[in-house]
Design a protein around this motif. Structure first.
Motif, PDB file in Angstrom:
ATOM      1  N   GLN A  49       0.833  -1.207   0.000  1.00  0.00           N
ATOM      2  CA  GLN A  49       0.000   0.000   0.000  1.00  0.00           C
ATOM      3  C   GLN A  49       0.867   1.256   0.000  1.00  0.00           C
ATOM      4  N   CYS A  53       0.410   4.280  -2.431  1.00  0.00           N
ATOM      5  CA  CYS A  53      -0.446   5.342  -1.887  1.00  0.00           C
ATOM      6  C   CYS A  53       0.162   6.723  -2.161  1.00  0.00           C
ATOM      7  N   CYS A  63      -7.536   5.102   1.581  1.00  0.00           N
ATOM      8  CA  CYS A  63      -7.904   5.575   0.245  1.00  0.00           C
ATOM      9  C   CYS A  63      -8.335   4.404  -0.638  1.00  0.00           C
ATOM     10  N   ASN A  64      -8.818   4.723  -1.824  1.00  0.00           N
ATOM     11  CA  ASN A  64      -9.306   3.698  -2.745  1.00  0.00           C
ATOM     12  C   ASN A  64      -8.215   2.693  -3.106  1.00  0.00           C
ATOM     13  N   THR A  65      -7.013   3.199  -3.375  1.00  0.00           N
ATOM     14  CA  THR A  65      -5.896   2.312  -3.730  1.00  0.00           C
ATOM     15  C   THR A  65      -5.564   1.367  -2.579  1.00  0.00           C
ATOM     16  N   CYS A  66      -5.465   1.900  -1.369  1.00  0.00           N
ATOM     17  CA  CYS A  66      -5.143   1.076  -0.194  1.00  0.00           C
ATOM     18  C   CYS A  66      -6.202   0.010   0.047  1.00  0.00           C
ATOM     19  N   GLN A  67      -7.456   0.400  -0.091  1.00  0.00           N
ATOM     20  CA  GLN A  67      -8.548  -0.544   0.130  1.00  0.00           C
ATOM     21  C   GLN A  67      -8.527  -1.663  -0.903  1.00  0.00           C
ATOM     22  N   ARG A  68      -8.259  -1.309  -2.147  1.00  0.00           N
ATOM     23  CA  ARG A  68      -8.236  -2.321  -3.209  1.00  0.00           C
ATOM     24  C   ARG A  68      -7.083  -3.306  -3.022  1.00  0.00           C
ATOM     25  N   GLU A  71      -7.964  -5.710  -0.333  1.00  0.00           N
ATOM     26  CA  GLU A  71      -8.962  -6.668  -0.817  1.00  0.00           C
ATOM     27  C   GLU A  71      -8.435  -7.520  -1.969  1.00  0.00           C
ATOM     28  N   TYR A  74      -6.484  -4.990  -6.806  1.00  0.00           N
ATOM     29  CA  TYR A  74      -5.717  -3.975  -7.534  1.00  0.00           C
ATOM     30  C   TYR A  74      -5.000  -4.691  -8.674  1.00  0.00           C
ATOM     31  N   GLU A 105      -2.937  -0.132 -14.115  1.00  0.00           N
ATOM     32  CA  GLU A 105      -3.199   0.994 -13.223  1.00  0.00           C
ATOM     33  C   GLU A 105      -2.349   2.204 -13.613  1.00  0.00           C
TER      34      GLU A 105
END
Length: 323
Positions: A49, A53, A63-68, A71, A74, A105
């Motif tokens: 992350q 990030c 943030c969206n990147t960290c969450q993806r 999960e 990404y 990405e």
């Protein structure tokens, strides 16, 4: 936030990573080394992350990147879990193939994590070595290992080693006892887990519960009759070489190892009467040999093996040593 926990529990690892992230002087490969219970997986995710990030230094984790990434959703992040099954050559070749393509990405960086990298086959390790020998710009490897001696020295030398320290067992045990956890569970989980949060999760984990039952039954039967212990394992034991049975078998070996180490030392902080009574039935000299057999079985279990056969070999080895 995990980064706050990392700062508190793993100050050395935190400082090494913080310096690299702030200065943006990254290694192309990181090796997170720690015994069972240390937050290897969580640290690997946080590092991934942080490399992606927008926040300087450690990742924001929200943030969206960290969450993806958390999960595993990404596109330029690949997580290969070697805890349940062996990492194969095809897994490494698959990473190479994916990362030879143009980044999906916008950030351009590509990251792969090999969790429990020591459980890779020899072919996979050789393929990984070739990958690491020719680092590609903006491609980062994060390896986690519990048993460093099972990883090729040539791979170790191409990674930045990040040590993770386990929380003090006696401190964890005292805290568990204050929380009214069963003394045996408190003692075993203080060894198997690195923090309170993980202890709570493992208490409800069926794999742990089954491993504890099998280990205690084996301990009770082994000193009376290895044949009796073998019959019990054959009837109730581990058959599937993948998935939950493999996790149970690894924890089963860990619990046996904890017991034999206590017998060798001749003392324990565990107040469980069943544990203390069992220790009285074992000779320290025998336990040295038993511990060696457990370590050998654990090493084999890291590869792709038949668990039922491995159980038979383990008890047969112990029977031979007892005679």
């Amino acid at each position: 936030m995990f980064k706050e926990r990392l700062c508190k529990e793993q100050p050395i690892a935190y400082k090494i990573l913080e310096n690299a992230l702030i200065s943006e002087h990254y290694a192309h490969a990181y090796l997170l080394v720690g015994e069972k219970g240390t937050p290897k997986k969580e640290t690997a995710i946080l590092l991934a992350q942080s490399l992606l990030c927008d926040e300087k230094g450690f990742a924001c984790e929200v943030c969206n990147t960290c969450q993806r990434i958390a999960e595993h959703n990404y596109a330029d992040f690949i997580f290969v879990d070697g805890e349940k099954t062996s990492i194969k050559k095809q897994d490494i070749l698959g990473i190479q193939e994916e990362f030879n393509k143009t980044s999906v990405e916008a950030k351009g960086k590509k990251i792969y994590v090999l969790h429990y990298a020591e459980n890779a086959t020899l072919d996979a390790l050789n393929s990984l070595l070739k990958f690491l020998e020719e680092p590609v710009q903006d491609v980062f490897a994060i390896l986690t290992v519990e048993q460093l001696d099972r990883l090729l020295p040539t791979i170790q030398s191409r990674c930045q080693n990040i040590p993770l320290r386990k929380a003090n067992v006696s401190t964890c045990y005292e805290y568990c006892m204050k929380e009214n956890i069963d003394p045996l569970d408190a003692y075993l989980l203080s060894h198997l887990s690195g923090c309170w949060e993980e202890i709570v999760l493992k208490l409800e984990d069926e794999n742990y519960q089954q491993a504890r039952i099998m280990a205690m039954d084996t301990i009770q039967k082994l000193h009376i009759s290895p044949d009796q212990a073998l019959v019990h394992l054959q009837r109730e034991g581990f058959k599937d070489k993948k998935g939950s049975d493999k996790l149970q078998f690894m924890m089963f070996l860990d619990i046996l190892s904890i017991f034999f180490k206590d017998c060798i030392k001749g003392k324990t902080i565990c107040t469980s009467q069943s544990w203390l009574n069992a220790m009285k039935s074992y000779d320290a000299k025998d336990c040295i040999a038993y511990l060696s057999a457990c370590m050998e079985a654990k090493d084999k279990c890291g590869r792709s093996v038949n668990l039922s056969l491995l159980c038979d070999q383990l008890i047969a080895k112990m029977k031979e040593l007892k005679q």
